[in-house]
Enzyme design. Structure first.
Site, mmCIF file in Angstrom:
data_model
loop_
_atom_site.group_PDB
_atom_site.id
_atom_site.type_symbol
_atom_site.label_atom_id
_atom_site.label_comp_id
_atom_site.label_asym_id
_atom_site.label_seq_id
_atom_site.Cartn_x
_atom_site.Cartn_y
_atom_site.Cartn_z
ATOM 1 N N LYS A 53 0.796 -1.234 0.000
ATOM 2 C CA LYS A 53 0.000 0.000 0.000
ATOM 3 C C LYS A 53 0.826 1.281 0.000
ATOM 4 C CE LYS A 53 -4.484 -1.087 0.078
ATOM 5 N NZ LYS A 53 -5.465 -0.502 -0.852
ATOM 6 N N SER A 309 0.495 -9.961 -1.256
ATOM 7 C CA SER A 309 0.445 -8.499 -1.158
ATOM 8 C C SER A 309 0.639 -7.916 0.228
ATOM 9 C CB SER A 309 -0.888 -7.995 -1.729
ATOM 10 O OG SER A 309 -1.964 -8.629 -1.060
#
Length: 326
Positions: A53, A309
């Site tokens: 992120k 991720s």
């Protein structure tokens, strides 16, 4: 707003140079033998703040005007976007305010504050985080930084795909397919731009949890579909109700069919990631790996890469995943 391009991902990579960790591309001979092909993992769980992120958040803040940066930035998130935006703000000297649910994991709230962000807690049952965040923006002049639905966000996330393709190329490998986890589509569409700019023949797919496969269904129907439920999967990071207005038109251009996996398949993938690849992956971060391990993303006779991720998982959930092997 024009459709984001590979050149935009390259520009984001230049902004992130020296900021984002160039996370490793991992391979395991035993898993390759089991699958009958080559499987690579791009370990974004080892990224700053424990997830991809920060790539999008930093690219967004770095793309803002100096005048807007001085007014600050506001976002809302229960976890990874909060930590990524807070850390990006710290690195760039931008005041950040993050609206987080009062029942968010204490560690995620503490980490967000540790990066210098002001955290505003809200009741997720009675209050709207969007309304609170927009109210702060209207009052202070701060810029709203969305979690996925913006070109600066998705092209920042796309740098993970650009790196992945560059790393594969350096190994003399041509990828047949790549998969990334998907909530609102910022990571998967950005990764597709980054990968296809270097390996145009690779197919790129978004992985989603069963029951929250709005993008997979939307790609099939040609229109934005909505999930019936807002909660009910261990993949808490992937429960966006519908694809984004920016991400969906791009997804229709650059993504192949969606991949849908169950919570049990995700737990198994988390266990394999730990046992064979020595990485800690949160449930939402393991959906693309789960698709490869179950054959929903075929690996046999092919060379495939998946993005893990994020690694921000609580102890109880991780212990549950590891217990699958016992």
């Amino acid at each position: 707003m024009s459709m984001p391009t590979f050149a935009d991902v390259q520009a984001a990579a230049r902004r992130l140079d020296g900021i984002a960790i160039r996370t490793p591309l991992l391979e395991n001979p035993r898993i390759n033998d089991q699958l009958g092909g080559r499987l690579f993992i791009k370990a974004e769980c080892l990224q700053r703040t424990g997830s991809f992120k920060i790539r999008g958040a930093y690219n967004f803040l770095a793309s803002m005007s100096e005048a807007d940066r001085k007014k600050g930035a506001v976002g809302w998130s229960s976890g990874n976007h909060a930590q990524g935006l807070a850390e990006a703000g710290r690195l760039l000297g931008v005041k950040t305010t993050i609206v987080m649910p009062a029942d968010a994991p204490a560690l995620k709230v503490a980490n967000t504050r540790a990066s210098g962000a002001e955290v505003v807690l809200y009741d997720r049952v009675k209050e709207s985080r969007e309304e609170i965040g927009m109210g702060i923006a209207n009052k202070t002049g701060a810029t709203v930084v969305p979690p996925y639905d913006h070109p600066w966000i998705l092209t920042g996330q796309g740098t993970a795909g650009l790196e992945l393709a560059e790393q594969a190329k350096a190994l003399g490998v041509t990828l047949d397919a790549v998969a990334a986890p998907c909530s609102g589509g910022g990571l998967s569409t950005g990764v597709a731009l980054g990968v296809k700019g270097i390996m145009p023949n690779a197919t790129v797919h978004a992985g989603e949890p069963a029951g929250f496969d709005d993008l997979a269904r939307s790609l099939k129907s040609g229109r934005k579909e909505t999930n019936e439920k807002l909660s009910g999967s261990i993949c808490d990071a992937l429960l966006a109700p519908t694809p984004g207005d920016v991400t969906f038109p791009l997804a229709q251009q650059v993504l192949g069919p969606g991949l849908v996996v169950t919570d049990d398949e995700v737990l198994d993938a988390m266990e394999v990631a730990f046992r064979e690849f020595k990485i800690v992956v949160e449930p939402g971060g393991a959906v693309a790996l789960a698709a490869a391990l179950t054959g929903k993303l075929p690996v046999q006779g092919r060379t495939v890469a998946v993005i893990c991720s994020g690694g921000n998982v609580d102890h109880a959930t991780f212990a549950r995943a590891l217990a699958r092997r016992i």
